[in-house]
Design a protein around this motif. Structure first.
Motif, mmCIF file in Angstrom:
data_model
loop_
_atom_site.group_PDB
_atom_site.id
_atom_site.type_symbol
_atom_site.label_atom_id
_atom_site.label_comp_id
_atom_site.label_asym_id
_atom_site.label_seq_id
_atom_site.Cartn_x
_atom_site.Cartn_y
_atom_site.Cartn_z
ATOM 1 N N GLU A 1 -4.535 95.785 26.926
ATOM 2 C CA GLU A 1 -4.547 94.348 26.629
ATOM 3 C C GLU A 1 -5.907 93.733 26.916
ATOM 4 O OE1 GLU A 1 0.179 93.282 27.364
ATOM 5 O OE2 GLU A 1 -1.295 92.837 28.934
ATOM 6 N N ASP B 1 -7.963 95.071 24.021
ATOM 7 C CA ASP B 1 -7.353 94.904 22.698
ATOM 8 C C ASP B 1 -7.445 96.194 21.881
ATOM 9 O OD1 ASP B 1 -5.833 93.007 21.345
ATOM 10 O OD2 ASP B 1 -7.452 92.523 19.967
ATOM 11 N N HIS C 1 5.537 95.625 21.118
ATOM 12 C CA HIS C 1 4.319 95.084 21.728
ATOM 13 C C HIS C 1 3.263 95.048 20.629
ATOM 14 C CE1 HIS C 1 0.683 94.807 24.199
ATOM 15 N NE2 HIS C 1 1.449 94.493 25.233
ATOM 16 N N GLN D 1 -1.079 99.338 30.130
ATOM 17 C CA GLN D 1 -0.908 98.027 29.512
ATOM 18 C C GLN D 1 -2.054 97.087 29.885
ATOM 19 O OE1 GLN D 1 3.026 96.423 29.898
ATOM 20 N NE2 GLN D 1 2.486 94.433 29.037
#
Length: 591
Positions: A235, A238, A255, A231
């Motif tokens: 993130e 991206d 998500h 994660q």
């Protein structure tokens, strides 16, 4: 050194390793170990289901939830043969359990005593398990047990997890020797290899040169408990994440970067990302046919020209089905942590992928516009989409579902949103019926404070319905949702699609009029002492599920589902030489 019986030594080893349960069934070959377990029943509990296959599935599911192994115990001959299928199921999905099988006394080796397999060598039962275990161990003296126990326990858990077999001749349980109990190495941790600094820099260079990167993760990431690392780096950069069913929840869903499962019954956005990405970073996944649209270019993947970075702890899986640009043997948690550190040191961000993300959001909207209207449709029998919706609404965030193979599994693969890792249990690689039905018992024992629901087909349930007796005997409050569509529907759909509508052996019928037939599953449950509820209209299901979850006792829901509504294929699947089908939604794109 103390003088110990072999049965005492095995039992003490299991207790030393922190094992709370043994899932096993009695037989003349293992009564010596049962007696040792009786003396230690305050420290380790025997759960005895009504079939050895169920014991194996319970141990498999226990490991998938807790990432801690438990043993099974079976007797010589038929008892141990019954566990072969469950062992194959665990092996195919890299799940671990400790299969203790009993054998004939060493003094009777090769004499053909009761239930000995001896045609090619004496006491040769372990060859039946050989394709499905990391290794079989067959000590023939008590003084061989300490080393065999330590080595086999280590092998089960180190690297890529998998079942191991300890095959014990009957006399070893009762004979004594001067032995010292050894411990496994698990308390100190097993080696977790990482990528070389050069490889990490190369991967980061490839990401920064890409225009449309993607991650594809599966059970290897779940087993490594690498969700936080995945994660963080996803993130930070991206980058969208495609998951297999055994990887569901490793990126909590919903998500913004989760695009779902890929393949024939995958989500449309996932197949679009797979078709269009120019860099694919695959971690702990093996590109089986269902997640690759049978490797036909343009339906799920285009490798090449897509560049592939393939990371796995098992080097045999790297490059098995697609050529790699860069192959890396590494633990998933270590690799993803390394990649996150490299991204942070370069101050990398995903702003440059905004066009790619906008394209993905467009695919999500298309898919949602196509599917969403069906999810709240009311009627009888129930629409499959409504079943998925009501289970998600009723099940708390920490709830666990287990699934057999079947058409119901196709719907959950396509539309389930797993909020946590280790909460969707699938028989994926071996697709064993009975896993979802039986495994939910092991899941509940691994996580007693979490609601556990098995969503299983009517065909799969009738293979192992005796799980209800075990649930009552040992007070294991699981819920079974039987997807009742009067057929082996997944196979019937293939049969009808491939052979011009001809159907044989795939529907359940009775009487001269050949009317659809099934037992009354709710009544069957009540005969076991389990609450049984028939659900024949969609508006009944939500309340029935909430009641079953709150009950605190075993409960079965007989849910009548419309068999005429098919999951919309977004990739394809082929059984050569028959031709493959075109997607029901979306089109292949060959780059």
């Amino acid at each position: 050194m103390p003088r110990m019986k072999g049965g005492d030594l095995i039992s003490d080893f299991l207790i030393q390793e922190g094992v709370p349960y043994v899932f096993g069934i009695c037989g003349h070959g293992n009564v010596g170990l049962l007696d040792a377990l009786w003396e230690r029943r305050d420290r380790i509990k025997l759960i005895s289901p009504r079939h050895e296959q169920t014991a194996g599935h319970m141990a498999d599911a226990y490991f998938r939830v807790a990432h801690e192994p438990v043993p099974t115990l079976t007797s010589t001959g038929p008892g141990s043969c019954n566990i072969v299928m469950a062992t194959a199921c665990a092996s195919a999905d890299s799940s671990a359990y400790y299969a203790i099988t009993a054998n004939v006394p060493t003094s009777q080796f090769n004499r053909g005593p009761f239930q000995e397999s001896y045609r090619n060598q004496a006491a040769e039962f372990p060859v039946a398990l050989r394709p499905y275990v990391k290794r079989s161990f067959q000590p023939t003296r008590v003084d061989m047990l300490p080393l065999a126990l330590r080595q086999s326990w280590n092998l089960m858990l180190a690297g890529r997890p998998g079942p191991v077999n300890l095959d014990v001749p009957f006399n070893l349980f009762q004979e004594e020797d001067d032995v010292t109990l050894l411990a496994s190495d698990r308390r100190n941790g097993f080696p977790r290899p990482g990528a070389s600094p050069d490889d990490i820099r190369t991967v980061m260079d490839m990401i920064q040169a890409a225009e449309r990167p993607a991650f594809f993760v599966s059970h290897g990431v779940t087993l490594a408990e690498a969700g936080p690392e995945l994660q963080r780096v996803a993130e930070m950069l991206d980058i969208p994440v495609i998951t297999s069913p055994n990887g569901f929840g490793i990126l909590p869903m919903p998500h913004r970067l989760a695009v779902g499962f890929i393949g024939r019954n995958g989500a449309y956005p996932a197949n679009q990302v797979g078709r269009h990405c120019d860099l694919l970073i695959t971690v702990g996944a093996r590109f089986d046919d269902r997640s690759s649209s049978s490797w036909i270019p343009g339906y799920s993947w285009n490798i090449p020209p897509t560049k592939l970075v393939h990371v796995d702890i098992d080097p045999a899986e790297i490059g098995r089905n697609y050529p790699v640009t860069l192959g890396i043997m590494a633990d998933a948690k270590v690799f993803l942590g390394q990649l996150g550190q490299e991204a942070a040191s370069r101050k990398a961000d995903g702003a440059r992928f905004s066009v790619w993300q906008a394209q993905i959001e467009g695919w999500k909207r298309e898919w949602d516009d196509f599917t969403r209207p069906n999810f709240n449709l009311s009627g009888a029998p129930l629409r499959p989409e409504r079943v998925v919706t009501e289970v998600r609404r009723a099940l708390p965030r920490n709830g666990i579902i287990s699934l057999d193979s079947g058409v119901h599994h196709n719907w959950f693969m396509q539309f389930w949103e797993a909020p946590e890792p280790q909460c969707m249990l699938n028989s994926w690689g071996f697709s064993a019926m009975g896993f979802g039905v039986s495994g939910i018992l092991g899941a509940k024992l691994a996580a007693p404070h979490r609601p556990c629901i098995a969503v299983i087909g009517d065909g799969g349930f009738t293979m192992t319905p005796h799980v209800l007796a075990t649930a009552v005997e040992y007070d294991i409050p699981c819920v079974w949702l039987v997807w009742n569509n009067y057929a082996w529907a997944a196979i019937r759909d293939i049969q009808i699609g491939m052979f011009g509508g001809r159907e044989i052996g795939t529907g359940f019928y009775a009487g001269k009029e050949r009317a659809p037939y099934n037992p009354d599953f709710a009544a069957m449950a009540r005969s076991y002492g389990v609450e049984g509820i028939a659900v024949k209209h969609s508006d009944q299901l939500g309340d029935a599920l909430r009641h079953a979850i709150a009950l605190g006792k075993p409960c079965l829901l007989d849910v009548h589902v419309d068999d005429k509504v098919k999951p919309p294929g977004t990739g394809t699947w082929q059984l050569p030489p028959t031709p493959h089908k075109e997607p029901a939604f979306g089109k292949p794109v060959v780059r």
